[in-house]
Enzyme design. Structure first.
Site, mmCIF file in Angstrom:
data_model
loop_
_atom_site.group_PDB
_atom_site.id
_atom_site.type_symbol
_atom_site.label_atom_id
_atom_site.label_comp_id
_atom_site.label_asym_id
_atom_site.label_seq_id
_atom_site.Cartn_x
_atom_site.Cartn_y
_atom_site.Cartn_z
ATOM 1 N N GLU A 1 0.730 -1.204 0.226
ATOM 2 C CA GLU A 1 -0.264 0.349 -0.173
ATOM 3 C C GLU A 1 0.672 1.015 0.286
ATOM 4 O O GLU A 1 0.050 2.217 -0.455
ATOM 5 C CB GLU A 1 -0.846 0.041 1.383
ATOM 6 C CG GLU A 1 -2.444 -0.903 1.390
ATOM 7 C CD GLU A 1 -2.178 -2.085 1.301
ATOM 8 O OE1 GLU A 1 -0.704 -2.434 1.914
ATOM 9 O OE2 GLU A 1 -3.091 -3.027 1.801
ATOM 10 N N PHE B 1 -11.100 -7.600 14.057
ATOM 11 C CA PHE B 1 -10.028 -8.385 12.891
ATOM 12 C C PHE B 1 -9.999 -6.719 12.173
ATOM 13 O O PHE B 1 -10.576 -6.379 11.413
ATOM 14 C CB PHE B 1 -10.803 -9.275 12.233
ATOM 15 C CG PHE B 1 -9.342 -9.989 10.955
ATOM 16 C CD1 PHE B 1 -8.431 -10.278 11.574
ATOM 17 C CD2 PHE B 1 -10.083 -9.363 9.514
ATOM 18 C CE1 PHE B 1 -7.780 -11.006 10.384
ATOM 19 C CE2 PHE B 1 -8.999 -9.635 8.574
ATOM 20 C CZ PHE B 1 -7.927 -10.998 8.997
ATOM 21 N N GLN B 2 -8.455 -6.555 11.752
ATOM 22 C CA GLN B 2 -8.126 -5.714 10.659
ATOM 23 C C GLN B 2 -8.793 -4.147 11.277
ATOM 24 O O GLN B 2 -8.993 -3.101 10.365
ATOM 25 C CB GLN B 2 -8.555 -6.167 9.471
ATOM 26 C CG GLN B 2 -7.363 -7.132 9.409
ATOM 27 C CD GLN B 2 -7.366 -7.373 7.846
ATOM 28 O OE1 GLN B 2 -7.934 -7.207 6.454
ATOM 29 N NE2 GLN B 2 -5.934 -7.987 7.452
ATOM 30 N N LYS C 1 -17.552 -0.909 6.235
ATOM 31 C CA LYS C 1 -17.647 -1.711 4.984
ATOM 32 C C LYS C 1 -19.514 -1.985 4.651
ATOM 33 O O LYS C 1 -20.182 -1.591 3.784
ATOM 34 C CB LYS C 1 -17.456 -3.186 5.778
ATOM 35 C CG LYS C 1 -17.724 -4.038 4.428
ATOM 36 C CD LYS C 1 -17.332 -5.385 4.703
ATOM 37 C CE LYS C 1 -17.563 -5.703 3.480
ATOM 38 N NZ LYS C 1 -16.422 -7.354 3.913
ATOM 39 N N MET D 1 24.489 8.728 2.037
ATOM 40 C CA MET D 1 24.183 10.116 2.686
ATOM 41 C C MET D 1 24.592 9.913 4.463
ATOM 42 O O MET D 1 25.146 10.795 4.840
ATOM 43 C CB MET D 1 22.630 10.553 2.169
ATOM 44 C CG MET D 1 22.562 12.148 2.718
ATOM 45 S SD MET D 1 23.763 12.832 2.476
ATOM 46 C CE MET D 1 22.597 14.202 0.968
HETATM 47 C C1 LIG Z 1 12.421 6.007 5.457
HETATM 48 C C2 LIG Z 1 13.640 6.387 5.299
HETATM 49 N N1 LIG Z 1 14.507 5.827 6.386
HETATM 50 C C3 LIG Z 1 15.912 6.361 6.985
HETATM 51 C C4 LIG Z 1 16.060 7.603 6.155
HETATM 52 C C5 LIG Z 1 17.450 8.324 6.573
HETATM 53 N N2 LIG Z 1 18.275 8.582 5.514
HETATM 54 C C6 LIG Z 1 18.455 9.373 4.673
HETATM 55 S S1 LIG Z 1 19.240 8.910 3.266
HETATM 56 C C7 LIG Z 1 19.914 7.695 3.579
HETATM 57 C C8 LIG Z 1 20.339 6.309 2.923
HETATM 58 C C9 LIG Z 1 19.952 5.879 1.958
HETATM 59 O O1 LIG Z 1 20.801 5.905 0.829
HETATM 60 P P1 LIG Z 1 20.457 5.478 -0.749
HETATM 61 O O2 LIG Z 1 19.180 5.001 -1.105
HETATM 62 O O3 LIG Z 1 21.737 3.913 -1.162
HETATM 63 O O4 LIG Z 1 20.989 6.283 -1.060
HETATM 64 P P2 LIG Z 1 22.710 7.544 -1.450
HETATM 65 O O5 LIG Z 1 22.549 8.068 -0.116
HETATM 66 O O6 LIG Z 1 23.548 5.869 -0.857
HETATM 67 O O7 LIG Z 1 23.310 7.619 -2.577
HETATM 68 C C10 LIG Z 1 19.144 7.115 5.109
HETATM 69 C C11 LIG Z 1 19.173 5.876 5.770
HETATM 70 C C12 LIG Z 1 15.023 8.360 5.833
HETATM 71 N N3 LIG Z 1 15.592 9.449 4.753
HETATM 72 N N4 LIG Z 1 14.146 7.131 4.638
#
Ligand SMILES: Cc1ncc(C[n+]2csc(CCOP(=O)(O)OP(=O)(O)O)c2C)c(N)n1
Ligand SMILES: [Mg+2]
Length: 637
Positions: free
Chosen positions: A98, A160-161, A210, A529
């Protein structure tokens, strides 16, 4: 047979026959209202579910995204029957999760400007929608989410749900309706669309038990809920005209300025005010910086375009902000990724103006000298006309030359001689082929910032990114939604190896619907990042961010999900050739690029820092002579 019918109903490979458009329907709605003409189905007895589908048609909905389940079955059945009799006019696109449906609806809305619609079941179906709903709220994206709910008599029994959707979504949505009185269902659905698209747009959730879906009643064909407070505010917004005196003080300040700068944000894109900003900026020769959400407001290649400002903005954009003496914010809110240090943000600006649709944004972060709350297009047109009428003329040539010099001196750059594949190079190569015309969706992380920095965008609604929430997993489903909205556009998802994992199930959705979406994974074997921040602020301790021992074979994963084109790119010399064959591939295509794992995002303004303390890295010159020390973790935002 069952399988084929179901497949047709979900619209797979049968998307050509969309009969309606939102604008046509909206025109029809207004026309009907003006003529006081009754809805052709007014007076017909139908189920609540059928009424909902009818209102969806009336609101111009031509694509649904959703996942079924017990509590939403009557609505799914009504959609099925509707599509049997209406040439599949409202295909229901089924994601893997979803959350995918929510981001597809958001991608659809961002690319088209129409309201995206997601339909999910109760409990886990609804709670999987929480992240997209918050994401849409934070980025002001209009979607309507329809959740099935347990029957009214079971609400509150831990049935449920069952999940407390109104309380959960109430904290994150623009509005939530729990419909317990079926006679108000029809009016509530119409009102949900009205609230989603008016004012500052946002997500509206409909929680429909529902028994309300199964209820039989008479369709009225018209009517909305009385929401007098909201409508009064909307009417005031629409009627809000910039007074002459405000125009006069604005131009008096502009006339006294030497270095004016326009700072455009997502409100310009959401308010369809991009052309108005272009006209205004061109008429008075004012350069434009944009926020991450405002990308595409002006053509990034245009003479007045100073590209993105902020934490990872272009150095020349940030220096222009530092140098300006007049700043005009249009639909931007001085958020912490732009004004990490509000006092030192645009510190030389002697006059700051702020145009916004949301009065609560005025003076929220940064005190301004002039403001107007109203529709962006109207305000800019009034200002433009006033300026023309008074024959406003001011020679900003020296400032424009200065901005051009900034663009040349502090241009984006990277290590072009490296043997490793640099992510910027890959984006430049894709950009060379797409020329600012493609829709680009992204995950969140370094790749997102590189895409924002190095891609060109000739118009708004081509750049789809999770700006305020920064939700990893956004890119792939947003690209799917955008491709349904814009069948003829090239849609590219620029993703990270970690971000794509979050909704990787949607790779199969791409091939199921035979969407020509192009998926690029810039693989740096980890959460790049996060690593960058750990290197800067945690002495390089890569706690839980290195994925070099992970075993996922992305190419095999894409092949397993039906991608006929799935390639791994590992040699720099192959980049131009492979990028070209990938982009030109006629169907769904997947490209994994093994990039330099140490590539960083530059420039960077540390959290809480001022632009003059920006680190530009080794390949972009800096105006600060000393190597600025970044704040320690305790000072981090
Ligand atoms: C759902 C979610 N969980 C954690 C984060 C924290 N976060 C920001 S950037 C990142 C790393 C992203 O890695 P990737 O997609 O490989 O991108 P890159 O920076 O390596 O290009 C994380 C864990 C987030 N932004 N969103
Ligand atoms: Mg990564």
């Amino acid at each position: 047979m069952m399988c084929r019918m179901a497949r047709q109903d979900t619209g797979a490979r049968h998307l050509g026959a969309r009969a309606r458009t939102a604008s046509l329907s909206a025109v029809k709605d207004i026309h009907d209202m003006l003529n006081q003409r009754a809805h052709p189905l007014a007076g017909t007895t139908m189920s609540g579910a059928e009424m909902l589908v009818q209102v969806l048609e009336d609101e111009g909905v031509d694509t649904l995204f959703g996942y079924s389940g017990g509590a939403i079955l009557p609505i799914y059945d009504a959609v099925f029957r509707y599509n049997q009799t209406h040439e599949n006019a409202m295909p229901l696109i089924v994601p893997a999760n979803e959350q995918g449906a929510g981001f597809m609806a958001a991608g659809f809305a961002r690319a088209s400007g129409k309201v995206g619609v997601a339909v999910v079941t109760s409990g886990p179906g609804a709670t999987n929608m929480v992240t997209p709903v918050r994401d849409c709220m934070a980025d002001s994206v209009p979607i309507v989410v329809i959740c099935g709910q347990v029957p009214t008599t079971a609400i509150g029994t831990d049935a449920f749900q069952e999940a407390p959707v109104p309380s959960i979504m109430g904290a994150v949505a623009k509005h939530v309706f729990l419909i317990t009185d079926p006679s108000r269902l029809e009016a509530t659905v119409r009102t949900a669309f009205e609230i989603a698209r008016t004012g500052r747009p946002g997500p509206v959730v409909l929680d429909i038990p529902k028994d309300v879906q199964n209820w039989q009643g008479v369709f009225r064909g018209a009517g909305r809920l009385p929401i007098p407070g909201y409508r009064q505010r909307m009417n005031r917004l629409e009627a809000s005209k910039l007074p002459e005196a405000a125009c006069a003080s604005f131009f008096a300040a502009l006339g006294a300025a030497e270095r004016p700068l326009l700072y455009a944000g997502g409100g310009v894109v959401n308010g369809s005010a991009s052309q108005a900003v272009r006209d205004f900026a061109t008429a008075f020769q004012i350069p434009v910086v944009t926020t991450l959400m405002g990308i595409g407001t002006v053509d990034t290649r245009g003479p007045l375009a100073m590209r993105m400002l902020g934490m990872h903005g272009a150095a020349f954009a940030n220096y222009a902000v530092d140098d300006c003496d007049f700043l005009m914010s249009a639909g931007a809110r001085f958020d912490d990724r732009v004004a990490g240090n509000p006092v030192r943000f645009a510190a030389k600006a002697r006059f700051i103006a702020h145009l916004d649709i949301d009065g609560s944004e005025i003076n929220k972060v940064k005190r301004v000298d002039w403001s107007h709350v109203g529709l962006m297009v109207d305000a800019l047109q009034v200002l433009l006309e006033y300026g023309k009428r008074i024959g406003f003329r001011r020679d900003f040539t020296a400032w424009l030359r200065h901005c051009d010099d900034l663009k040349t001196t502090y241009a984006m750059n990277y290590d072009r001689s490296s043997d490793l594949i640099q992510p910027y190079y890959v984006i430049e190569e894709i950009n060379r082929l797409t020329q600012g015309e493609a829709i680009i969706a992204t995950g969140v992380g370094q790749h997102q910032m590189w895409a924002a920095q190095y891609f060109d965008f000739c118009s708004p609604r081509l750049w789809l990114t999770s700006g305020s929430m920064g939700t990893m997993g956004f890119g792939l489903p947003a690209a799917v939604g955008a491709q349904f909205a814009e069948r003829k556009r090239l849609v590219i998802d620029i993703d990270g190896d970690a971000s794509i994992r979050m909704n990787i199930g949607e790779l199969e959705t791409v091939t199921t619907y035979d969407l020509p979406v192009k998926v690029v994974v810039l693989n740096n074997c980890g959460d790049g990042m996060v690593k960058q921040w750990q290197k800067l602020f945690h002495k390089g301790r890569l706690s839980a961010s290195d994925k070099s021992l992970h075993t996922k074979d992305f190419v095999k994963a894409a092949q397993a999900d039906g991608f006929k084109y799935a390639v791994r790119l590992e040699r720099k010399a192959d980049v131009p050739r492979v990028v070209e064959e990938f982009i030109r591939f006629p169907g769904p295509a997947f490209l994994e690029v093994m990039i330099d794992q140490d590539a960083g995002v530059y420039p960077m303004v540390g959290p809480g820092q001022a632009y003059e303390d920006m680190i530009t890295g080794e390949h972009i010159p800096s105006r600060s002579k000393v190597d600025v020390k970044m704040p320690g973790p305790s000072e981090m935002f």
